[in-house]
Motif scaffolding. Structure first.
Motif, PDB file in Angstrom:
ATOM      1  N   SER A   1       0.509   4.218  -2.006  1.00  0.00           N
ATOM      2  CA  SER A   1       1.681   3.605  -2.638  1.00  0.00           C
ATOM      3  C   SER A   1       2.889   4.512  -2.455  1.00  0.00           C
ATOM      4  O   SER A   1       2.759   5.723  -2.256  1.00  0.00           O
TER       5      SER A   1
ATOM      6  N   ARG B   1       7.837  -2.582  -5.206  1.00  0.00           N
ATOM      7  CA  ARG B   1       6.390  -2.404  -5.124  1.00  0.00           C
ATOM      8  C   ARG B   1       5.979  -2.443  -3.654  1.00  0.00           C
ATOM      9  O   ARG B   1       6.212  -3.433  -2.969  1.00  0.00           O
TER      10      ARG B   1
ATOM     11  N   VAL C   1      -1.517  -3.174  -6.175  1.00  0.00           N
ATOM     12  CA  VAL C   1      -0.064  -2.989  -6.177  1.00  0.00           C
ATOM     13  C   VAL C   1       0.669  -4.243  -6.649  1.00  0.00           C
ATOM     14  O   VAL C   1       1.659  -4.161  -7.395  1.00  0.00           O
TER      15      VAL C   1
ATOM     16  N   SER D   1       5.179  -4.667   1.497  1.00  0.00           N
ATOM     17  CA  SER D   1       6.018  -4.858   0.317  1.00  0.00           C
ATOM     18  C   SER D   1       6.000  -6.326  -0.074  1.00  0.00           C
ATOM     19  O   SER D   1       5.532  -7.177   0.687  1.00  0.00           O
TER      20      SER D   1
END
Length: 530
Positions: free
Chosen positions: A270, A307, A390, A486
């Motif tokens: 991440s 994110r 995520v 993403s």
């Protein structure tokens, strides 16, 4: 009437001044709106102040049409209406129709009595130089109808001098020089783009005939502007390969800050996990896009964070090393890995010099990456878990974005060279391969993780990307591709690029932010500085 000191492109005026109507207008839509009779809503063109030796000062105008189709040339009655309406809004006199395109000039010459003033005095110009300089390259004579396909297929590059019979709407590829058989004007797309690059650019009357004897020959082209009070001149001579290679090597830009690929990193990490690393190390392992976004993340308010996570370069390298093929084109093909095959292409000097062969070979290579070999099932399983971790939901459409170690750097932006694509984990989990996409019902086909990986990986070997790396003298063996994963953002308010420095002047430490309003590609031709 456009303020050309503020906007160089007419499309930019429409997008910025009338965003409620034209924010999403792209180049193809512009052609339909202004230059094609069946779909046209408006006429557009340019106005020129002309100093004629006999007539004195006058004002000429021309009207843009789709130059690739002779049927789009304006009829006499259409121009009569345009002239009448233009006279109502433009007051300096005399105002005259002054076509610049050779076919439009030929049509106007055939009119016995146009019914409005026509100026053809510029037809005696033999050469007009817009950007002077020296170019080495192979002469490629081509008509306008064929040019778009040649550019799209990557058949023209920085070792080619392009000679075209008319003025194209644009030439996006990096080429050695441009010669047009139609006269350009100060703010034509071709003129603006070539001037920015410093690429020799000129008009030569009957250009295809003038350069016919040089077709396919490697030459030096010297272009000089405003020679002895004239509009310019050019000199051309055949040269040897060694002289041309020496000139290209001396004058080509060279990337000095290339992040050498590091294939030891295998984490799906991440951005917040990567944010404490160094830019150079992250670029080497995860590629420029992932590295830059990870560096930006700590500077943003938490609610503005994106994110996302990175897939390192190592997984493409594993795929290339483990995928075995028969040597293409060999009489007795030996088995070799895709990595060995690519390294051989990188060492093949003929591939650099023959754009047609390069187009075919790289196209075949991309198809092999898209359809052959096996993507590691362990990677796909890990990706499934990371997407859920995520983004929290398999039905969230995510974006697999190219993240090469040869992009998003000050010396080499790589803008528009590689491909990104949307992915939907729910499509992998539904037990079938039938569309529509579970994350976006408007997409007819499923968007699996493997499809997304292969598409981004294959784009490392796009024709334009290979050619651009050649121009910047980047060793093709050192180019790797990671993926930035993403959330996908439809209907974006803006697209932009931010530089922590000036990519044109290395000593300038100011930030440069270039942004376009609306959901438009950031590498579009007509971006506006806001």
């Amino acid at each position: 009437f456009q303020n050309s000191q503020r906007w160089e492109y007419h499309l930019s005026v429409l997008q910025e001044a009338f965003p409620e109507r034209y924010a999403d207008l792209d180049a193809s839509g512009y052609l339909a709106l202004f230059q094609r009779r069946a779909t046209r809503d408006y006429f557009a063109g340019w106005l020129l102040a002309i100093e004629d030796p006999e007539l004195g000062a006058l004002y000429g105008y021309s009207v843009w049409t789709d130059l690739s189709d002779p049927a789009e040339l304006l009829q006499q009655a259409e121009l009569a209406e345009i002239h009448s309406r233009l006279e109502e809004a433009f007051f300096p006199r005399p105002l005259m129709y002054a076509p610049g395109d050779p076919q439009a000039v030929a049509r106007a010459q055939a009119w016995v009595d146009a019914g409005f003033p026509v100026y053809l005095g510029r037809d005696d110009v033999e050469v007009e130089v817009y950007t002077s300089g020296v170019a080495y390259g192979t002469v490629r004579t081509i008509d306008l109808a064929q040019l778009s396909a040649a550019l799209r297929e990557g058949n023209l590059g920085f070792r080619d001098i392009v000679v075209v019979d008319r003025v194209p709407f644009d030439v996006e590829a990096v080429v050695a020089g441009v010669v047009t058989g139609g006269r350009q004007w100060e703010l034509s797309h071709v003129n603006v783009r070539m001037a920015r690059r410093g690429t020799p650019n000129l008009f030569v009357k009957q250009a295809l005939d003038a350069f016919a004897e040089w077709e396919g020959r490697l030459v030096r082209l010297d272009v000089e502007r405003d020679y002895a009070g004239q509009l310019g001149r050019y000199r051309i001579e055949e040269v040897g390969q060694a002289e041309a290679e020496a000139w290209w090597t001396e004058h080509q830009p060279q990337v000095t800050d290339l992040a050498l690929p590091d294939y030891s990193e295998l984490r799906l990490a991440s951005l917040d996990e990567l944010a404490s690393g160094s830019l150079s190390e992250l670029s080497a392992s995860y590629g420029g896009k992932t590295a830059n976004l990870a560096m930006l993340l700590p500077l943003l308010p938490e609610e503005e964070g994106v994110r996302a996570f990175g897939i390192p370069l190592a997984y493409l390298e594993q795929f290339l090393e483990q995928t075995i093929i028969g040597e293409p084109g060999a009489a007795s093909p030996r088995s070799l890995s895709l990595r060995e095959y690519i390294d051989g292409l990188a060492d093949d000097g003929d591939l650099v010099l023959d754009p047609v062969a390069r187009n075919q070979i790289l196209g075949d290579l991309r198809q092999r990456i898209l359809g052959q070999g096996t993507v590691d099932p362990a990677l796909l399983q890990a990706l499934q878990g990371k997407i859920l971790e995520v983004f929290g939901d398999a039905s969230v459409k995510v974006r697999f974005r190219s993240s090469s170690n040869v992009e998003d750097a000050l010396e080499f932006s790589g803008a528009g060279l590689y491909d990104s694509t949307s992915v939907c984990l729910a499509d992998d989990l539904d037990g079938d391969r039938d569309g529509p996409c579970a994350c976006d019902g408007e997409l007819d086909e499923e968007r699996s993780m493997e499809r997304g990986l292969r598409r981004v990986w294959a784009s490392l070997f796009n024709d334009r990307a290979w050619s651009e790396r050649d121009w910047y003298q980047v060793d093709q063996k050192l180019a790797g591709m990671g993926v930035l994963v993403s959330q996908a953002f439809p209907d974006e308010r803006a697209n932009g690029v931010a530089f922590t420095g000036n990519p044109q002047v290395s000593s300038d430490g100011r930030f440069l932010v270039n942004v376009q309003l609306g959901d438009q590609p950031v590498v579009g031709n007509d971006a506006r500085l806001v």
